[in-house]
Design a protein around this motif. Structure first.
Motif, PDB file in Angstrom:
ATOM      1  N   PHE A 195       0.830  -1.197   0.000  1.00 41.81           N
ATOM      2  CA  PHE A 195       0.000   0.000   0.000  1.00 41.81           C
ATOM      3  C   PHE A 195       0.870   1.255   0.000  1.00 41.81           C
ATOM      4  O   PHE A 195       0.677   2.168  -0.809  1.00 41.81           O
ATOM      5  CB  PHE A 195      -0.908  -0.029   1.234  1.00 41.81           C
ATOM      6  CG  PHE A 195      -1.852   1.136   1.333  1.00 41.81           C
ATOM      7  CD1 PHE A 195      -3.046   1.142   0.631  1.00 41.81           C
ATOM      8  CD2 PHE A 195      -1.548   2.233   2.129  1.00 41.81           C
ATOM      9  CE1 PHE A 195      -3.919   2.208   0.719  1.00 41.81           C
ATOM     10  CE2 PHE A 195      -2.413   3.309   2.221  1.00 41.81           C
ATOM     11  CZ  PHE A 195      -3.611   3.299   1.513  1.00 41.81           C
ATOM     12  N   ARG A 223       3.999   1.623  -0.862  1.00 45.52           N
ATOM     13  CA  ARG A 223       4.817   1.796  -2.057  1.00 45.52           C
ATOM     14  C   ARG A 223       3.947   2.232  -3.237  1.00 45.52           C
ATOM     15  O   ARG A 223       4.356   3.062  -4.051  1.00 45.52           O
ATOM     16  CB  ARG A 223       5.556   0.487  -2.365  1.00 45.52           C
ATOM     17  CG  ARG A 223       6.471   0.608  -3.538  1.00 45.52           C
ATOM     18  CD  ARG A 223       7.680  -0.312  -3.435  1.00 45.52           C
ATOM     19  NE  ARG A 223       8.501  -0.095  -4.618  1.00 45.52           N
ATOM     20  CZ  ARG A 223       8.532  -0.953  -5.636  1.00 45.52           C
ATOM     21  NH1 ARG A 223       7.846  -2.075  -5.572  1.00 45.52           N
ATOM     22  NH2 ARG A 223       9.266  -0.683  -6.689  1.00 45.52           N
ATOM     23  N   THR A 224       2.747   1.666  -3.313  1.00 43.96           N
ATOM     24  CA  THR A 224       1.819   2.055  -4.375  1.00 43.96           C
ATOM     25  C   THR A 224       1.483   3.543  -4.257  1.00 43.96           C
ATOM     26  O   THR A 224       1.471   4.277  -5.249  1.00 43.96           O
ATOM     27  CB  THR A 224       0.524   1.228  -4.290  1.00 43.96           C
ATOM     28  OG1 THR A 224       0.874  -0.154  -4.281  1.00 43.96           O
ATOM     29  CG2 THR A 224      -0.372   1.491  -5.479  1.00 43.96           C
ATOM     30  N   ALA A 225       1.236   3.976  -3.027  1.00 45.03           N
ATOM     31  CA  ALA A 225       0.882   5.378  -2.796  1.00 45.03           C
ATOM     32  C   ALA A 225       2.056   6.299  -3.137  1.00 45.03           C
ATOM     33  O   ALA A 225       1.903   7.291  -3.856  1.00 45.03           O
ATOM     34  CB  ALA A 225       0.450   5.571  -1.345  1.00 45.03           C
TER      35      ALA A 225
END
Lengths: 251, 506
Positions: free
Chosen positions: A100, A102-104
């Motif tokens: 989450f 890293r995606t953000a």
């Protein structure tokens, strides 16, 4: 940095006004606190700034470094540097906390035209920041907020803030549900992020959080408006005498 | 039947692989495989009768016993009724308005090696991202010490166009070839096992397949051999109005192991196309087979125009003691999916597992699940089904768990989770449970949940756009099943999950 002028907001579904002319200016490098009784519109203000559905802005403006926040999608506001630490962080089953984060981080970097952070670099940074918040490797692997204690959830919000490095941080009752030790950890995390280029808006019911995160300016909100603004002493006055005196004076 | 709404969050293990969203974004775009290849084709005349069956048999150069087998199936099929018990709505299929045989003209004289294959065919597969040429099969996995190799059999409309790595597999004693070739080259094996798991009489679509199957893959793993690489078949329907009826037969002898992957695509067409496949797996003592499918047939457009009608019979017969089968399916395509990969747990201590992700968006309809038939003692089965519905789609899990009188001390665990996106779709769970002994145990858990606005807002407030947010939440939901896929397949499946849900929110 953050400039709010005459902001009027109602619930989309009904006609009841919640914010009735909020004026607020938060300069870079400062910490502002907003206090006020239940139902005064504090949380609504934070949601409207972050772009949550369900609210209708009927008048007024809100800008971040001159950019019209209200015209942006929530993700655009995030990329522009706005961050809201949720009062009730949301659970996302099956999605690892690290994934989450890293995606953000990479979504924001991409939106700003920056290169994505490499896996190695990301891992180094996240471990470093997690350590100061006493977030262990296990908590980074677990699904986002699933089965987290109240304190873990709030620490996790601050970790997200530390990773995303926003300009304008809004903390919505980050102290609710925290014991003394957790409050200290969270406050230390926030204080570590204070710098000249960043501003904070701390929404709280209680003076005790402000013992740890010292504000420059304190606002009292009531009935959808900011009714009084002062220095840190104003929070102490509320702590001692409650809101009644201030509200009576404001009418 | 239970229609579930509201309720518990499914229990989850830890996070999705970090690459999820990057891959998803890289692959973003509507149905990617919707183009067609302009290749001269040989068609059998439209419609179905005994002459067509004879023609198919003749084109494949089959021996007389094979023709007789087909004809028996055809005669039976002609008297059968199409089943209508599934929760699927579609107009009557005119079986006489289909082509039952199509092959690229250049295949008329079978190519002896891949070099002789029509370059247009190879280009088609390259476009699909399937590296047919052996040197391209060295699909390097980042971080792995050795690149992994996958042997591929590619089936284009009705015929197999080439199988790679054959020589190397042969060294290990593994046979991996087109089933048409196996009928000619290994008749003793085919005669022994064909129809022994899914008999001709099994069901309407399996009987039809038995009559007209044109090609498919054949796998034989001899006793004690661990197949040195993963085996993979890619099916592609290209020609218009053509049904694809492939037949796959996998035999795993005592103590052997194989992992088999199946992928499917088809061009965009306005008309519905029929696909009725049969997969039979025979597993002897101590052998193990993993069968993974990513089904991405063309699903039709937003209004339900076109798309593949997918009626598939897949069954594994765990004949031997301690034999094991694991089905994993990711079903994102097709207008209609009717598919219940099953496990016959005949051998004592045999095990069957079924992991499924079924996504239905827009006007898609899926009625899919599994059958676990426990016949032997101490047999175990596990079912994990994740159904996702969006748009106006209807998604049904239909599953049977049957404990026979002799299946003492057997166990089943079923977990069946549904996720709804938006207001117009439906999720249905139809479990059938039969227990005929006192020592077995069956557990069934089911949940239905919604992708909720709070989750999406939370993701978006951290900088993800709406589609990335949906993809993240859904990939979290299907995590348990994705973990059971081989790695490259899991990546592809993650991306497909996101693509097939595009436009489902907002």
């Amino acid at each position: 940095m953050l400039e709010i002028n005459n902001l009027h907001v109602k619930l989309e579904a009904e006609d009841k006004p919640i914010l009735r002319g909020v004026d607020l200016r938060v300069a870079a490098g400062t910490v502002h606190a907003i206090m006020g009784p239940n139902g005064s519109g504090k949380s609504t203000l934070s949601y409207v700034l972050a772009g949550r559905d369900g609210y209708a802005v009927t008048d007024g403006t809100a800008t971040l470094d001159g950019a019209d926040l209200l015209a942006m999608e929530p993700e655009e506001r995030a990329a522009a540097g706005l961050f809201l630490a949720f009062q009730y962080p949301v659970e996302i089953p099956g999605v690892g906390n690290m994934t989450f984060l890293r995606t953000a981080v990479n979504a924001q970097r991409k939106a700003r035209g920056q290169e994505e952070m490499s896996a190695g670099e990301f891992l180094k940074v996240v471990r470093d920041r997690a350590r100061t918040l006493k977030i262990d490797a296990d908590m980074l692997k677990r699904p986002v907020n699933v089965g987290f204690s109240g304190g873990e959830k709030k620490r996790n919000e601050i970790l997200q803030m530390a990773m995303l490095e926003p300009k304008m941080c809004i903390l919505d009752e980050t102290d609710s549900g925290l014991d003394v030790d957790a409050m200290k950890l969270v406050s230390d995390g926030v204080n570590a992020l204070r710098d000249a280029g960043r501003a904070f808006l701390v929404i709280t019911h209680y003076q005790r959080l402000l013992d740890h995160i010292r504000p420059d300016v304190v606002h009292i909100m009531a009935d959808g408006r900011i009714v009084k603004t002062g220095g840190p002493d104003l929070a102490l006055e509320v702590e001692k005498n409650g809101y009644a005196g201030i509200l009576a004076e404001a009418v | 039947m239970t229609v579930l709404d509201g309720g518990l969050q499914p229990e989850m293990r830890d996070g999705v692989d970090r690459e999820t969203i990057e891959t998803v974004q890289a692959m973003a775009g509507k149905y990617k495989y919707g183009w067609q290849t302009d290749i001269e084709m040989d068609f059998a005349p439209r419609g179905l009768n005994e002459d067509i069956v004879r023609l198919i048999s003749d084109k494949n150069g089959e021996p007389a016993w094979m023709l007789e087998w087909r004809l028996a199936a055809y005669r039976r099929w002609a008297r059968m009724e199409e089943p209508r018990w599934a929760m699927l709505t579609y107009p009557e299929i005119d079986y006489q308005d289909q082509f039952y045989y199509a092959r690229p003209k250049s295949m008329a004289g079978k190519p002896k090696s891949l070099d002789e294959v029509d370059p247009k065919l190879l280009a088609t597969y390259a476009k699909l991202g399937i590296p047919l040429k052996e040197q391209m099969l060295l699909a390097g996995v980042e971080g792995a010490d050795e690149p992994r190799r996958v042997a591929v059999d590619a089936v284009f409309d009705s015929v197999s166009v080439g199988t790679t790595f054959k020589a190397e597999l042969a060294k290990a004693g593994v046979i991996f070839c087109a089933i048409s070739e196996a009928v000619r080259e290994h008749p003793e094996l085919v005669r022994k096992y064909l129809g022994s798991v899914v008999p001709q009489s099994d069901n309407f679509f399996a009987t039809l397949n038995s009559a007209v199957f044109t090609d498919g893959s054949f796998v034989f793993i001899p006793a004690g051999v661990r197949c040195p690489m993963e085996l993979s078949t890619y099916f592609r329907i290209n020609a218009e109005n053509t049904g694809q009826f492939e037949r796959t037969l996998i035999i795993a002898e005592q103590g052997s192991y194989v992992s088999y992957l199946e992928g499917c695509t088809a061009p965009k067409r306005d008309t519905h196309q029929l696909h009725a496949a049969v997969v039979e797996i025979v597993i002897l003592d101590d052998a193990e087979v993993k069968y993974s499918t990513v089904q991405n047939w063309y699903p039709g457009d937003e209004n339900g125009k076109g798309g593949i009608y997918n009626f598939v019979t897949k069954r594994a017969d765990c004949r031997g003691a301690r034999s094991k089968v694991m089905w994993t399916q990711v079903e994102t395509g097709s207008a209609i999916t009717w598919k219940y990969p099953s496990c016959i747990l005949r051998g004592d201590d045999s095990q069957g597992e079924f992991y499924s992700i079924a996504i239905a968006n827009n006007a898609q309809q899926a009625d899919t699940g599994t059958k676990m038939v426990h016949l032997g003692k101490n047999t175990k089965s596990r079912i994990v089904s994740k159904g996702i519905s969006a748009g106006r789609a209807q998604n049904t899990y239909r599953g049977l768990v049957s404990m026979h009188p002799k299946a003492a001390n057997s166990r089943n665990y079923t977990q069946c989770d549904s996720l709804l996106i938006g207001q117009g779709c439906g999720a249905h769970t139809v479990p059938y449970i039969e227990v005929k002994n006192n020592s077995s145990r069956v557990e069934h858990e089911a949940t239905t949940s919604k992708v909720d606005d709070d989750q999406l807002f939370y993701c978006r407030s951290r900088g993800m756009d709406e589609e990335a947010a949906v993809a993240l939440v859904v990939n979290g939901f299907v995590k348990d099943v994705l973990q059971t896929l081989p790695m490259e397949f899991a990546m592809e499946a993650q991306a497909l999950v996101a693509i097939s849900l595009e436009g489902s929110v907002g």
